[in-house]
Design a protein around this motif. Structure first.
Motif, PDB file in Angstrom:
ATOM      1  N   LEU A  69       0.824  -1.212   0.000  1.00 51.67           N
ATOM      2  CA  LEU A  69       0.000   0.000   0.000  1.00 51.67           C
ATOM      3  C   LEU A  69       0.853   1.255   0.000  1.00 51.67           C
ATOM      4  CD1 LEU A  69      -2.755  -0.971   2.603  1.00 51.67           C
ATOM      5  CD2 LEU A  69      -3.038  -0.748   0.133  1.00 51.67           C
ATOM      6  N   GLY A  70       2.152   1.097   0.219  1.00 50.24           N
ATOM      7  CA  GLY A  70       3.032   2.254   0.364  1.00 50.24           C
ATOM      8  C   GLY A  70       3.202   2.572   1.836  1.00 50.24           C
ATOM      9  N   LEU A  71       4.402   2.946   2.219  1.00 50.76           N
ATOM     10  CA  LEU A  71       4.720   3.128   3.632  1.00 50.76           C
ATOM     11  C   LEU A  71       3.813   4.138   4.321  1.00 50.76           C
ATOM     12  CD1 LEU A  71       6.472   2.629   6.091  1.00 50.76           C
ATOM     13  CD2 LEU A  71       8.143   4.253   5.183  1.00 50.76           C
ATOM     14  N   HIS A  72       3.588   5.287   3.705  1.00 50.98           N
ATOM     15  CA  HIS A  72       2.787   6.324   4.350  1.00 50.98           C
ATOM     16  C   HIS A  72       1.359   5.849   4.601  1.00 50.98           C
ATOM     17  CE1 HIS A  72       5.388  10.117   4.065  1.00 50.98           C
ATOM     18  NE2 HIS A  72       6.155   9.104   3.724  1.00 50.98           N
ATOM     19  N   ARG A  73       0.796   5.077   3.653  1.00 54.07           N
ATOM     20  CA  ARG A  73      -0.573   4.601   3.838  1.00 54.07           C
ATOM     21  C   ARG A  73      -0.640   3.585   4.965  1.00 54.07           C
ATOM     22  NH1 ARG A  73      -5.105   5.874   5.032  1.00 54.07           N
ATOM     23  NH2 ARG A  73      -6.789   4.439   4.525  1.00 54.07           N
ATOM     24  N   TYR A  74       0.371   2.715   5.072  1.00 55.22           N
ATOM     25  CA  TYR A  74       0.394   1.770   6.187  1.00 55.22           C
ATOM     26  C   TYR A  74       0.363   2.514   7.519  1.00 55.22           C
ATOM     27  CZ  TYR A  74       1.567  -2.252   3.201  1.00 55.22           C
ATOM     28  OH  TYR A  74       1.548  -3.259   2.266  1.00 55.22           O
ATOM     29  N   LEU A  75       1.185   3.541   7.636  1.00 49.25           N
ATOM     30  CA  LEU A  75       1.253   4.278   8.900  1.00 49.25           C
ATOM     31  C   LEU A  75      -0.061   4.990   9.189  1.00 49.25           C
ATOM     32  CD1 LEU A  75       4.870   5.767   8.666  1.00 49.25           C
ATOM     33  CD2 LEU A  75       4.118   3.638   9.735  1.00 49.25           C
ATOM     34  N   GLU A  76      -0.692   5.536   8.154  1.00 52.47           N
ATOM     35  CA  GLU A  76      -1.990   6.199   8.337  1.00 52.47           C
ATOM     36  C   GLU A  76      -3.031   5.218   8.855  1.00 52.47           C
ATOM     37  OE1 GLU A  76      -1.772   9.666   4.853  1.00 52.47           O
ATOM     38  OE2 GLU A  76      -2.866   7.789   4.493  1.00 52.47           O
ATOM     39  N   ILE A  77      -3.094   4.049   8.247  1.00 50.04           N
ATOM     40  CA  ILE A  77      -4.080   3.043   8.651  1.00 50.04           C
ATOM     41  C   ILE A  77      -3.862   2.620  10.093  1.00 50.04           C
ATOM     42  CG2 ILE A  77      -4.858   0.664   8.262  1.00 50.04           C
ATOM     43  CD1 ILE A  77      -4.146   1.111   5.280  1.00 50.04           C
ATOM     44  N   LEU A  78      -2.617   2.376  10.450  1.00 47.54           N
ATOM     45  CA  LEU A  78      -2.302   1.927  11.803  1.00 47.54           C
ATOM     46  C   LEU A  78      -2.692   2.967  12.849  1.00 47.54           C
ATOM     47  CD1 LEU A  78       1.150   0.329  11.001  1.00 47.54           C
ATOM     48  CD2 LEU A  78      -0.874  -0.914  11.804  1.00 47.54           C
ATOM     49  N   MET A  79      -2.424   4.230  12.569  1.00 42.64           N
ATOM     50  CA  MET A  79      -2.773   5.289  13.525  1.00 42.64           C
ATOM     51  C   MET A  79      -4.284   5.489  13.585  1.00 42.64           C
ATOM     52  SD  MET A  79       0.332   8.086  13.172  1.00 42.64           S
ATOM     53  CE  MET A  79       0.321   8.177  11.385  1.00 42.64           C
ATOM     54  N   GLU A  80      -4.944   5.409  12.436  1.00 45.82           N
ATOM     55  CA  GLU A  80      -6.405   5.528  12.414  1.00 45.82           C
ATOM     56  C   GLU A  80      -7.063   4.397  13.196  1.00 45.82           C
ATOM     57  OE1 GLU A  80      -7.270   5.479   8.282  1.00 45.82           O
ATOM     58  OE2 GLU A  80      -6.510   7.515   7.909  1.00 45.82           O
ATOM     59  N   ALA A  81      -6.414   3.230  13.215  1.00 45.10           N
ATOM     60  CA  ALA A  81      -6.962   2.064  13.903  1.00 45.10           C
ATOM     61  C   ALA A  81      -6.670   2.072  15.401  1.00 45.10           C
ATOM     62  CB  ALA A  81      -6.411   0.787  13.276  1.00 45.10           C
ATOM     63  N   GLY A  82      -5.965   3.082  15.876  1.00 37.56           N
ATOM     64  CA  GLY A  82      -5.694   3.180  17.308  1.00 37.56           C
ATOM     65  C   GLY A  82      -4.326   2.670  17.711  1.00 37.56           C
TER      66      GLY A  82
END
Length: 232
Positions: free
Chosen positions: A189-202
């Motif tokens: 998904l690309g590094l930035h998207r992974y980090l966004e998802i993880l933070m959005e998920a708590g």
């Protein structure tokens, strides 16, 4: 390619992991770092020390820490992560879509729990203190990676830790290659998207590393935030 296709591909190349020259240390340092973020959880409170030991004036023996369960996604056949996971006080469970990989793993550790399933559709049975996906998450179809990642974070216990490796690309993408023999699928998904998802998920990002630079092999360690009710 579907996860089932990937599993069938891996069924034909188990010898790549069982050969003597396979690097059994691959990933160990990342597991050590990830497990270091787990909070200490004593296995017993002081008032549960056996009364007979107290009557004899004996000092309580040090018990191993009990930290719950660990789920290893794409566990493969080497079982090399089992000792380090169990030394951290966790009960190890593995899941893989390759029947042949699991046949080797279960033959070595018949008393352990292994699931033969596609993690995208697998009903995760419990909350885990530690979830790992070493060199396996990138085989998940691109469209399934975001919901799968959210599912993993959702099934972490409070302050539980997730470790996974991924392709640290700038943009999302997918491809197949035959480097190992059979055609195998990869996606990121690309590094930035992974980090966004993880933070959005708590999740709280604990560590990001391009551990095989200049290759885009990337380690991400995230810890699930404690729920507000428990924190108050």
């Amino acid at each position: 390619m579907t996860p089932e296709d990937t599993g069938k591909a891996y069924d034909t190349i188990t010898h790549l992991w069982t050969r003597p020259e396979f690097n059994q240390k691959n990933g160990i340092t990342a597991y050590q770092k990830a497990l270091s973020f787990l909070a200490d959880t004593p296995s017993q409170e002081p008032d549960t020390v056996p009364s007979e030991a107290l009557n004899k004036g004996e000092a309580p023996k040090d018990e191993p820490k009990k930290r719950g369960y660990a789920l290893d996604i794409g566990c493969g056949c080497t079982n090399r992560f089992v000792p380090i996971v169990e030394s951290a006080g966790l009960t190890y469970e593995g899941i893989d879509v390759s029947k042949e990989m699991l046949a080797i793993a279960t033959a070595q550790l018949p008393a352990h729990t292994f699931y033969c399933a596609d993690v995208c559709t697998f009903t995760i049975p419990k909350h885990y203190s530690f979830i790992s996906a070493w060199d396996s998450f990138w085989h998940i179809p691109l469209t399934q990676q975001e919901p799968s990642l959210k599912k993993l974070v959702n099934h972490l216990s409070d302050e539980g830790v997730l470790l996974f490796s991924c392709g640290g690309t700038d943009e999302s993408g997918q491809h197949t290659n035959e480097v190992m023999g059979p055609e195998v699928y990869y996606a990121s998904l690309g590094l930035h998207r992974y980090l966004e998802i993880l933070m959005e998920a708590g999740g709280f990002i604990r560590h990001v590393e391009f551990d095989q630079h200049p290759e885009l092999h990337t380690i991400i360690i995230v810890q699930k935030k404690q729920s507000k009710n428990k924190a108050e």
